[in-house]
Design a protein around this motif. Structure first.
Motif, PDB file in Angstrom:
ATOM      1  N   ASP A   1       0.565  -1.459  -0.309  1.00 51.40           N
ATOM      2  CA  ASP A   1      -0.224  -0.272  -0.074  1.00 51.40           C
ATOM      3  C   ASP A   1       0.710   1.770  -0.222  1.00 51.40           C
ATOM      4  OD1 ASP A   1      -1.725  -2.021   2.043  1.00 51.40           O
ATOM      5  OD2 ASP A   1      -2.404  -1.372   0.178  1.00 51.40           O
ATOM      6  N   THR A   2       2.001   0.827   0.288  1.00 52.30           N
ATOM      7  CA  THR A   2       2.685   2.274  -0.160  1.00 52.30           C
ATOM      8  C   THR A   2       2.859   3.180  -1.429  1.00 52.30           C
ATOM      9  OG1 THR A   2       4.699   1.481   1.305  1.00 52.30           O
ATOM     10  CG2 THR A   2       5.855   2.706  -0.016  1.00 52.30           C
ATOM     11  N   ALA A   3       2.398   3.995  -0.992  1.00 54.11           N
ATOM     12  CA  ALA A   3       2.482   5.073  -2.493  1.00 54.11           C
ATOM     13  C   ALA A   3       1.830   6.488  -1.812  1.00 54.11           C
ATOM     14  CB  ALA A   3       1.108   5.028  -3.449  1.00 54.11           C
ATOM     15  N   VAL A   4       2.464   7.093  -2.913  1.00 56.09           N
ATOM     16  CA  VAL A   4       1.587   8.678  -2.807  1.00 56.09           C
ATOM     17  C   VAL A   4       0.159   8.527  -2.977  1.00 56.09           C
ATOM     18  CG1 VAL A   4       1.734  10.669  -3.604  1.00 56.09           C
ATOM     19  CG2 VAL A   4       3.608   9.440  -3.173  1.00 56.09           C
ATOM     20  N   TYR A   5      -0.394   8.881  -2.229  1.00 53.03           N
ATOM     21  CA  TYR A   5      -2.027   9.690  -1.609  1.00 53.03           C
ATOM     22  C   TYR A   5      -2.641  10.588  -2.088  1.00 53.03           C
ATOM     23  CZ  TYR A   5      -1.997   4.648  -0.407  1.00 53.03           C
ATOM     24  OH  TYR A   5      -2.419   2.950  -0.122  1.00 53.03           O
ATOM     25  N   TYR A   6      -3.445  10.711  -3.457  1.00 57.38           N
ATOM     26  CA  TYR A   6      -4.328  12.005  -3.665  1.00 57.38           C
ATOM     27  C   TYR A   6      -5.388  12.155  -3.226  1.00 57.38           C
ATOM     28  CZ  TYR A   6       0.762  12.473  -6.065  1.00 57.38           C
ATOM     29  OH  TYR A   6       1.437  12.402  -6.588  1.00 57.38           O
ATOM     30  N   CYS A   7      -6.246  13.087  -3.607  1.00 61.74           N
ATOM     31  CA  CYS A   7      -7.415  12.973  -3.166  1.00 61.74           C
ATOM     32  C   CYS A   7      -8.121  14.156  -4.008  1.00 61.74           C
ATOM     33  CB  CYS A   7      -8.539  13.955  -2.233  1.00 61.74           C
ATOM     34  SG  CYS A   7      -8.408  15.610  -1.835  1.00 61.74           S
ATOM     35  N   ASN A   8      -9.154  13.731  -4.853  1.00 65.06           N
ATOM     36  CA  ASN A   8     -10.091  14.288  -6.031  1.00 65.06           C
ATOM     37  C   ASN A   8     -11.801  14.551  -5.600  1.00 65.06           C
ATOM     38  OD1 ASN A   8     -11.630  12.342  -7.177  1.00 65.06           O
ATOM     39  ND2 ASN A   8      -9.706  11.076  -6.643  1.00 65.06           N
ATOM     40  N   ALA A   9     -11.501  15.691  -6.513  1.00 65.47           N
ATOM     41  CA  ALA A   9     -13.129  16.074  -6.518  1.00 65.47           C
ATOM     42  C   ALA A   9     -13.578  16.626  -7.742  1.00 65.47           C
ATOM     43  CB  ALA A   9     -13.362  17.384  -5.364  1.00 65.47           C
ATOM     44  N   LEU A  10     -14.391  16.198  -8.557  1.00 66.34           N
ATOM     45  CA  LEU A  10     -14.552  16.719  -9.375  1.00 66.34           C
ATOM     46  C   LEU A  10     -16.373  18.452  -9.096  1.00 66.34           C
ATOM     47  CD1 LEU A  10     -15.221  15.514 -12.350  1.00 66.34           C
ATOM     48  CD2 LEU A  10     -17.462  14.453 -11.210  1.00 66.34           C
ATOM     49  N   VAL A  11     -15.664  18.788 -10.361  1.00 70.48           N
ATOM     50  CA  VAL A  11     -16.460  20.419 -10.721  1.00 70.48           C
ATOM     51  C   VAL A  11     -17.336  20.194 -12.044  1.00 70.48           C
ATOM     52  CG1 VAL A  11     -16.731  22.575  -9.961  1.00 70.48           C
ATOM     53  CG2 VAL A  11     -15.155  21.022  -8.480  1.00 70.48           C
ATOM     54  N   GLY A  12     -18.253  20.120 -12.502  1.00 72.36           N
ATOM     55  CA  GLY A  12     -18.783  19.631 -13.732  1.00 72.36           C
ATOM     56  C   GLY A  12     -18.685  19.232 -14.039  1.00 72.36           C
ATOM     57  N   ILE A  13     -17.238  18.870 -15.006  1.00 71.86           N
ATOM     58  CA  ILE A  13     -16.363  17.888 -16.284  1.00 71.86           C
ATOM     59  C   ILE A  13     -14.889  18.063 -15.406  1.00 71.86           C
ATOM     60  CG2 ILE A  13     -18.296  17.620 -17.608  1.00 71.86           C
ATOM     61  CD1 ILE A  13     -15.593  18.813 -19.375  1.00 71.86           C
ATOM     62  N   SER A  14     -15.005  19.013 -14.556  1.00 67.91           N
ATOM     63  CA  SER A  14     -12.996  18.960 -14.463  1.00 67.91           C
ATOM     64  C   SER A  14     -12.549  18.336 -12.503  1.00 67.91           C
ATOM     65  CB  SER A  14     -13.380  20.488 -14.184  1.00 67.91           C
ATOM     66  OG  SER A  14     -11.643  20.686 -13.682  1.00 67.91           O
ATOM     67  N   MET A  15     -11.496  17.584 -13.080  1.00 67.29           N
ATOM     68  CA  MET A  15     -11.159  16.964 -12.528  1.00 67.29           C
ATOM     69  C   MET A  15      -9.805  17.831 -11.620  1.00 67.29           C
ATOM     70  SD  MET A  15     -12.148  14.483  -9.736  1.00 67.29           S
ATOM     71  CE  MET A  15     -12.340  12.558 -11.023  1.00 67.29           C
ATOM     72  N   ASN A  16     -10.293  18.022  -9.733  1.00 69.98           N
ATOM     73  CA  ASN A  16      -9.189  18.656  -9.502  1.00 69.98           C
ATOM     74  C   ASN A  16      -8.395  17.948  -8.214  1.00 69.98           C
ATOM     75  OD1 ASN A  16     -10.147  21.837  -9.966  1.00 69.98           O
ATOM     76  ND2 ASN A  16     -11.892  19.857  -9.773  1.00 69.98           N
ATOM     77  N   TRP A  17      -7.710  18.096  -8.087  1.00 69.50           N
ATOM     78  CA  TRP A  17      -6.252  17.182  -7.115  1.00 69.50           C
ATOM     79  C   TRP A  17      -5.776  17.994  -6.028  1.00 69.50           C
ATOM     80  CZ3 TRP A  17      -6.189  11.801  -8.450  1.00 69.50           C
ATOM     81  CH2 TRP A  17      -6.882  12.084  -9.935  1.00 69.50           C
ATOM     82  N   GLY A  18      -5.419  17.017  -5.412  1.00 70.22           N
ATOM     83  CA  GLY A  18      -4.998  17.924  -3.813  1.00 70.22           C
ATOM     84  C   GLY A  18      -3.282  17.460  -4.885  1.00 70.22           C
ATOM     85  N   GLN A  19      -2.473  18.049  -3.552  1.00 68.68           N
ATOM     86  CA  GLN A  19      -0.779  18.022  -3.901  1.00 68.68           C
ATOM     87  C   GLN A  19      -0.228  16.391  -3.639  1.00 68.68           C
ATOM     88  OE1 GLN A  19      -2.816  18.634  -0.752  1.00 68.68           O
ATOM     89  NE2 GLN A  19      -1.502  18.010   0.769  1.00 68.68           N
ATOM     90  N   GLY A  20      -1.235  15.536  -2.868  1.00 68.82           N
ATOM     91  CA  GLY A  20      -1.163  13.904  -2.690  1.00 68.82           C
ATOM     92  C   GLY A  20      -0.371  14.292  -1.020  1.00 68.82           C
ATOM     93  N   THR A  21       0.061  13.077  -0.471  1.00 68.63           N
ATOM     94  CA  THR A  21       0.502  12.810   0.643  1.00 68.63           C
ATOM     95  C   THR A  21       0.872  11.459   1.053  1.00 68.63           C
ATOM     96  OG1 THR A  21       0.021  12.759   3.516  1.00 68.63           O
ATOM     97  CG2 THR A  21      -1.678  12.368   1.837  1.00 68.63           C
ATOM     98  N   GLN A  22       2.284  10.998   1.678  1.00 70.78           N
ATOM     99  CA  GLN A  22       3.246   9.676   1.310  1.00 70.78           C
ATOM    100  C   GLN A  22       2.587   9.249   2.857  1.00 70.78           C
ATOM    101  OE1 GLN A  22       5.943   8.674  -1.058  1.00 70.78           O
ATOM    102  NE2 GLN A  22       5.504   6.865   0.081  1.00 70.78           N
ATOM    103  N   VAL A  23       2.322   7.703   1.890  1.00 72.59           N
ATOM    104  CA  VAL A  23       1.702   6.789   2.668  1.00 72.59           C
ATOM    105  C   VAL A  23       2.837   5.597   3.034  1.00 72.59           C
ATOM    106  CG1 VAL A  23       0.224   5.016   3.751  1.00 72.59           C
ATOM    107  CG2 VAL A  23      -0.776   7.030   3.082  1.00 72.59           C
ATOM    108  N   THR A  24       3.399   5.393   3.952  1.00 70.31           N
ATOM    109  CA  THR A  24       4.733   4.341   3.490  1.00 70.31           C
ATOM    110  C   THR A  24       4.554   3.275   4.830  1.00 70.31           C
ATOM    111  OG1 THR A  24       6.266   5.564   2.951  1.00 70.31           O
ATOM    112  CG2 THR A  24       7.000   4.227   4.091  1.00 70.31           C
ATOM    113  N   VAL A  25       4.038   1.907   4.240  1.00 77.62           N
ATOM    114  CA  VAL A  25       4.091   0.687   5.348  1.00 77.62           C
ATOM    115  C   VAL A  25       5.247  -0.299   5.296  1.00 77.62           C
ATOM    116  CG1 VAL A  25       2.262  -1.037   5.713  1.00 77.62           C
ATOM    117  CG2 VAL A  25       1.199   0.971   4.629  1.00 77.62           C
ATOM    118  N   SER A  26       5.337  -0.156   6.323  1.00 80.55           N
ATOM    119  CA  SER A  26       7.196  -0.645   6.993  1.00 80.55           C
ATOM    120  C   SER A  26       7.172  -1.526   8.225  1.00 80.55           C
ATOM    121  CB  SER A  26       8.158   0.129   6.170  1.00 80.55           C
ATOM    122  OG  SER A  26       9.449  -0.651   6.525  1.00 80.55           O
ATOM    123  N   SER A  27       7.809  -2.005   8.510  1.00 74.71           N
ATOM    124  CA  SER A  27       8.151  -2.461   9.797  1.00 74.71           C
ATOM    125  C   SER A  27      10.063  -1.838  10.364  1.00 74.71           C
ATOM    126  CB  SER A  27       8.247  -3.856   9.992  1.00 74.71           C
ATOM    127  OG  SER A  27       8.451  -4.612   9.112  1.00 74.71           O
TER     128      SER A  27
END
Length: 115
Positions: free
Chosen positions: A89-115
């Protein structure tokens, strides 16, 4: 203009949990669907969860049963509760929001799963 600000990423051990938040500001009244995507190094961004304004949620098979998307329309915020996290699951996670036909994106947040 719509701005999306993610928070809640970080380092977690396998089997652990994280909750991501994404707050929208600006042209929020026009938002319909919201969701979360993630991007692995060297790969294209992939959608993992989406939620309609009415609260209907859909998930990618890779996260179904472990991740839960929710939204608070009053706060213009979408959440992603991630349980039983795995190293893959380690990846950069982005949220998005649809306004009309335009998809908007956040800047991303890193999630790291590791022992």
């Amino acid at each position: 203009q719509l701005q999306l600000l993610e928070s809640g990423g970080g380092l977690v051990q396998p089997g652990g949990s994280l909750r991501l938040s994404c707050a929208a500001s600006g042209s929020v009244v026009s938002i319909s669907g919201m969701g979360w995507s993630r991007q692995f190094p060297g790969r294209e961004r992939e959608s993992i969860a989406a939620i309609t304004k009415g609260g209907t949620a859909t998930y990618a098979d890779s996260v179904k049963g472990r991740f839960t998307i929710s939204r608070d329309n009053a706060k213009n915020t979408v959440y992603l509760q991630m349980n039983n996290l795995k190293p893959e699951d380690t990846a950069v996670y982005y949220c998005n929001a649809l306004v009309g036909i335009s998809m908007n994106w956040g800047q991303g947040t890193q999630v790291t799963v590791s022992s």
